[in-house]
Design a protein around this motif. Structure first.
Motif, PDB file in Angstrom:
ATOM      1  N   UNK A  41      94.130 -10.109 -20.342  1.00 16.80           N
ATOM      2  CA  UNK A  41      94.434  -9.200 -19.214  1.00 16.80           C
ATOM      3  C   UNK A  41      92.909  -9.262 -18.447  1.00 16.80           C
ATOM      4  N   UNK A  42      93.253  -9.451 -17.054  1.00 17.05           N
ATOM      5  CA  UNK A  42      91.940  -9.180 -16.082  1.00 17.05           C
ATOM      6  C   UNK A  42      92.025  -8.107 -15.208  1.00 17.05           C
ATOM      7  N   UNK A  43      90.912  -7.300 -15.187  1.00 15.57           N
ATOM      8  CA  UNK A  43      91.006  -6.279 -14.196  1.00 15.57           C
ATOM      9  C   UNK A  43      90.087  -6.416 -13.219  1.00 15.57           C
ATOM     10  N   UNK A  44      90.807  -6.005 -11.932  1.00 18.48           N
ATOM     11  CA  UNK A  44      89.844  -5.981 -10.639  1.00 18.48           C
ATOM     12  C   UNK A  44      88.695  -4.998 -10.790  1.00 18.48           C
ATOM     13  N   UNK A  45      87.475  -5.371 -10.645  1.00 13.21           N
ATOM     14  CA  UNK A  45      86.218  -4.402 -10.763  1.00 13.21           C
ATOM     15  C   UNK A  45      85.446  -4.432  -9.514  1.00 13.21           C
ATOM     16  N   UNK A  46      85.993  -5.282  -8.632  1.00 15.82           N
ATOM     17  CA  UNK A  46      85.145  -5.022  -7.250  1.00 15.82           C
ATOM     18  C   UNK A  46      85.741  -5.744  -6.282  1.00 15.82           C
ATOM     19  N   UNK A  47      85.705  -5.177  -5.059  1.00 11.74           N
ATOM     20  CA  UNK A  47      86.182  -6.172  -3.940  1.00 11.74           C
ATOM     21  C   UNK A  47      85.228  -5.734  -2.955  1.00 11.74           C
ATOM     22  N   UNK A  48      84.482  -6.639  -2.177  1.00  6.08           N
ATOM     23  CA  UNK A  48      83.762  -6.472  -1.179  1.00  6.08           C
ATOM     24  C   UNK A  48      83.732  -7.466  -0.170  1.00  6.08           C
TER      25      UNK A  48
END
Length: 167
Positions: A41-48
């Motif tokens: 699984x991969x988790x979104x950690x940041x959006x910029x």
């Protein structure tokens, strides 16, 4: 005849002993799609937004935030809500993916939903980070001007376990 054999043998040996440098050059490491399989699984950690890497705007782009699973063997992906673990497949959050031969573009082809394909620029992909970018309307409001967002993911190590649909 003997002279031709000696000359030919000499040329062959010279070619083998003086092999071209191009065969020995190091190739720049490129993103490897198999890195997606390094974590279940991969988790979104940041959006910029482009040019503003220190400002996390995940709250403005909830549609790109969550858990994801990638199966490079079947070229399948599926997205999940990170608060409930429920699948987003029924809303276009699952389907096929591919990475282009130059390993610069990541393309999603949802099984269902309003989008036919989603083209994303692959920024970084290794065992510790998966980052893509794409142009979207600012804050995902269709009347706003487009901006390039960067979506950063890390392997998820939390307690929630998700399972891909059998599509």
């Amino acid at each position: 005849m003997r002279r031709v054999t000696i000359v030919f043998t000499g040329l062959l040996l010279a070619g083998v002993l003086n092999a071209s440098d191009s065969f020995a050059k190091q190739v720049k490491t490129e993103p490897d799609v198999e890195a997606l399989a390094s974590s279940p699984q991969w988790l979104t950690t940041k959006v910029y937004i482009e040019g503003e890497p220190d400002t996390d705007v995940k709250a403005n782009y909830p549609g790109v935030v969550g858990l994801s699973m990638w199966d490079p063997k079947r070229n399948r992906y599926e997205f999940f809500y990170n608060d409930t673990g429920l699948s987003k497949h029924a809303n276009g959050g699952g389907g096929y993916f591919l990475v282009t031969g130059d390993k610069k573009t990541h393309i999603l082809v949802p099984d269902i939903g309003p989008n036919r394909t989603i083209v994303r620029r692959l920024e970084k992909l290794d065992n510790s980070e998966f980052t893509y970018s794409r142009e979207v309307p600012r804050d995902m409001v269709t009347t706003n001007p487009p901006v390039r967002i960067y979506v950063v993911h890390a392997p998820y190590k939390g307690p929630m376990k998700t399972v891909m649909s059998d599509q």
